[in-house]
Structure formats: C-alpha cells, structure tokens
Design a protein around this motif. Sequence first.
Motif, short mmCIF file in Angstrom:
data_model
loop_
_atom_site.label_atom_id
_atom_site.label_comp_id
_atom_site.label_asym_id
_atom_site.label_seq_id
_atom_site.Cartn_x
_atom_site.Cartn_y
_atom_site.Cartn_z
N ARG A 81 0.84 -1.20 0.00
CA ARG A 81 0.00 0.00 0.00
C ARG A 81 0.87 1.24 0.00
O ARG A 81 2.00 1.23 0.48
N GLN A 82 0.30 2.30 -0.56
CA GLN A 82 1.02 3.57 -0.65
C GLN A 82 0.10 4.69 -0.21
O GLN A 82 -0.91 4.98 -0.86
N ALA A 83 0.44 5.28 0.93
CA ALA A 83 -0.32 6.41 1.45
C ALA A 83 0.13 7.68 0.74
O ALA A 83 1.23 7.74 0.19
N PRO A 84 -0.70 8.72 0.76
CA PRO A 84 -0.35 9.96 0.07
C PRO A 84 0.99 10.52 0.57
O PRO A 84 1.20 10.65 1.78
N GLY A 85 1.88 10.80 -0.37
CA GLY A 85 3.18 11.37 -0.01
C GLY A 85 4.15 10.40 0.64
O GLY A 85 5.21 10.82 1.10
N THR A 140 -5.59 4.27 5.24
CA THR A 140 -5.90 4.95 3.97
C THR A 140 -4.69 4.92 3.05
O THR A 140 -3.59 5.33 3.43
N ALA A 141 -4.89 4.41 1.85
CA ALA A 141 -3.80 4.26 0.89
C ALA A 141 -4.35 3.68 -0.40
O ALA A 141 -5.50 3.23 -0.46
N VAL A 142 -3.51 3.71 -1.42
CA VAL A 142 -3.78 2.91 -2.61
C VAL A 142 -3.16 1.54 -2.37
O VAL A 142 -1.98 1.44 -2.01
N TYR A 143 -3.96 0.51 -2.53
CA TYR A 143 -3.51 -0.86 -2.29
C TYR A 143 -3.21 -1.53 -3.63
O TYR A 143 -4.02 -1.49 -4.56
N TRP A 200 2.56 -6.01 -11.24
CA TRP A 200 1.76 -5.19 -10.33
C TRP A 200 0.40 -4.88 -10.96
O TRP A 200 0.30 -4.72 -12.18
N GLY A 201 -0.61 -4.81 -10.13
CA GLY A 201 -1.90 -4.34 -10.59
C GLY A 201 -1.93 -2.82 -10.62
O GLY A 201 -0.94 -2.15 -10.30
N GLN A 202 -3.07 -2.29 -10.98
CA GLN A 202 -3.20 -0.84 -11.16
C GLN A 202 -3.46 -0.11 -9.85
O GLN A 202 -3.35 1.10 -9.77
N GLY A 203 -3.82 -0.87 -8.81
CA GLY A 203 -4.09 -0.28 -7.51
C GLY A 203 -5.56 0.03 -7.31
O GLY A 203 -6.31 0.28 -8.26
N THR A 204 -5.96 0.01 -6.05
CA THR A 204 -7.33 0.37 -5.69
C THR A 204 -7.30 1.23 -4.43
O THR A 204 -6.57 0.93 -3.49
N GLN A 205 -8.06 2.31 -4.45
CA GLN A 205 -8.02 3.28 -3.36
C GLN A 205 -8.87 2.82 -2.19
O GLN A 205 -10.04 2.45 -2.36
N VAL A 206 -8.28 2.87 -1.01
CA VAL A 206 -9.00 2.63 0.24
C VAL A 206 -8.91 3.89 1.08
O VAL A 206 -7.81 4.37 1.36
#
Length: 119
Positions: free
Chosen positions: A38-42, A91-94, A109-115
């Motif tokens: 997961r990648q959180a904003p910033g 909260t992140a893009v997973y 890698w997939g395209q990601g999904t926002q949580v």
Amino acid sequence: QVQLVESGGGLVQAGGSLRLSCAASGRTFSIYEMAWFRQAPGKERKFVVRMTWSGDNAYYVDSVKGRFTISRDNAKNTVYLQMNSLKPEDTAVYYCTARTNAYSGYETWGQGTQVTVSS
C-alpha cells in the motif's frame, strides 16, 4: 506474463471493513507468491502481507496483524484481502503483486485500488 486486476476499494468509516480482490490471469502457473502493498499519500509504497500461491504460508506486517486476512480462491485465480477494524492510517492505494520465485523481486503489479478510511 501474468496480469493482475484489483477491485474492492472504497470509502469506509473507521472500524469498518472492506474486502479487496486481486484477479490473476495469464501464466498463473508461474506464480510463486502473491502480496499486497500500500502507498499512502506522499509516502513510499510499503509491504502489507504476502502468501505463497499454494497458500501454505502468510506473513503480515505488524500493523495489520489480527485485522487483515489474506486468502485465495484456486478456482478463480483470485487473492483476497479482508480488512477489518479499519483505521484512518490504513488509507492508501492498495496494490496487488506477484513474483515467480522466492529470490526475485515482485515483477508484476496491478493498477491499484483506493481505500479511504474516515475518522
């Protein structure tokens, strides 16, 4: 080549649950292990959980232990991430990812999904 498509993200209140899905297609027989990052904003992309394609072993980052569960459906070539007791810091893009052996990096890698978890 393996293709990965995530789904299931959304907006949820703190304490709620979401289930993410990652559907694999293509050369799925070559998959050794699947994982979620997961990648959180910033922030940098960070590891969340991994599981061998056979389902024998799963390893979670400490911050999600007891709250998140990874599983798979063999017939559908799909990996799930059940997320319970969600917190705003989740909260992140997973992203779903896969690798073909224990010694390689995650190659697909997939395209990601926002949580998004609201407080």
